[in-house]
Structure formats: C-alpha cells, structure tokens
Design an enzyme around this catalytic site. Structure first.
Site, short mmCIF file in Angstrom:
data_model
loop_
_atom_site.label_atom_id
_atom_site.label_comp_id
_atom_site.label_asym_id
_atom_site.label_seq_id
_atom_site.Cartn_x
_atom_site.Cartn_y
_atom_site.Cartn_z
N MET A 1 2.05 -34.75 -124.34
CA MET A 1 1.70 -35.83 -123.45
C MET A 1 1.70 -37.14 -124.23
O MET A 1 0.79 -37.42 -125.00
CB MET A 1 0.32 -35.57 -122.84
N PRO A 2 2.74 -37.96 -124.08
CA PRO A 2 2.77 -39.25 -124.77
C PRO A 2 1.79 -40.24 -124.16
O PRO A 2 1.61 -40.29 -122.95
CB PRO A 2 4.20 -39.74 -124.58
N ILE A 3 1.17 -41.01 -125.04
CA ILE A 3 0.31 -42.11 -124.62
C ILE A 3 0.81 -43.36 -125.33
O ILE A 3 0.89 -43.39 -126.56
CB ILE A 3 -1.17 -41.85 -124.98
#
Length: 68
Positions: A1-3
């Site tokens: 999950m990229p932030i």
C-alpha cells in the site's frame, strides 16, 4: 500500500489542483510501480509560509522582500 505525502505552501492551491495531484500521482504509481489505485493513498499537507524556510529565512519574509 503506497502512501505519498505532498507538501505545498498554503498559497491558493485550489481544490481542483489538489484533485489533479491526487489523480496524477495515483496514475504514476500504477504506471511505474504497477500499484493498484484503490490501495494508493495520497496526502496533501498545506504549510504556512511562516512555517517554511529557505536559505535561513521564512518563505513569507523572502516573498515580502521579492526574493522568491
């Protein structure tokens, strides 16, 4: 999950511009890293020019002096 965290000065960045940033960064992560859009989080933080400094001075003061 990229932030992804984007920081900008609080200088009239519109809702529409923020939406373009969110959409563009999400698409970039899909294209480059093959990340799914529904797992990509983009955070935009607006920072006062009094809380941002360059070359030892506040951005607000540099702008008053016409240096940036």
């Amino acid at each position: 999950m990229p932030i992804v965290n984007i920081q900008v000065t609080r200088d009239g960045v519109t809702k529409e511009q923020k939406q373009q940033l969110i959409k563009g960064v999400t698409q970039l992560l899909q294209d480059v890293l093959n990340k799914e859009a529904h797992l990509t989080h983009v955070i935009i933080q607006e920072i006062s020019t009094e809380d941002w400094g360059v070359a030892g001075e506040q951005v607000a003061e540099l702008r008053k002096k016409g240096k940036i």
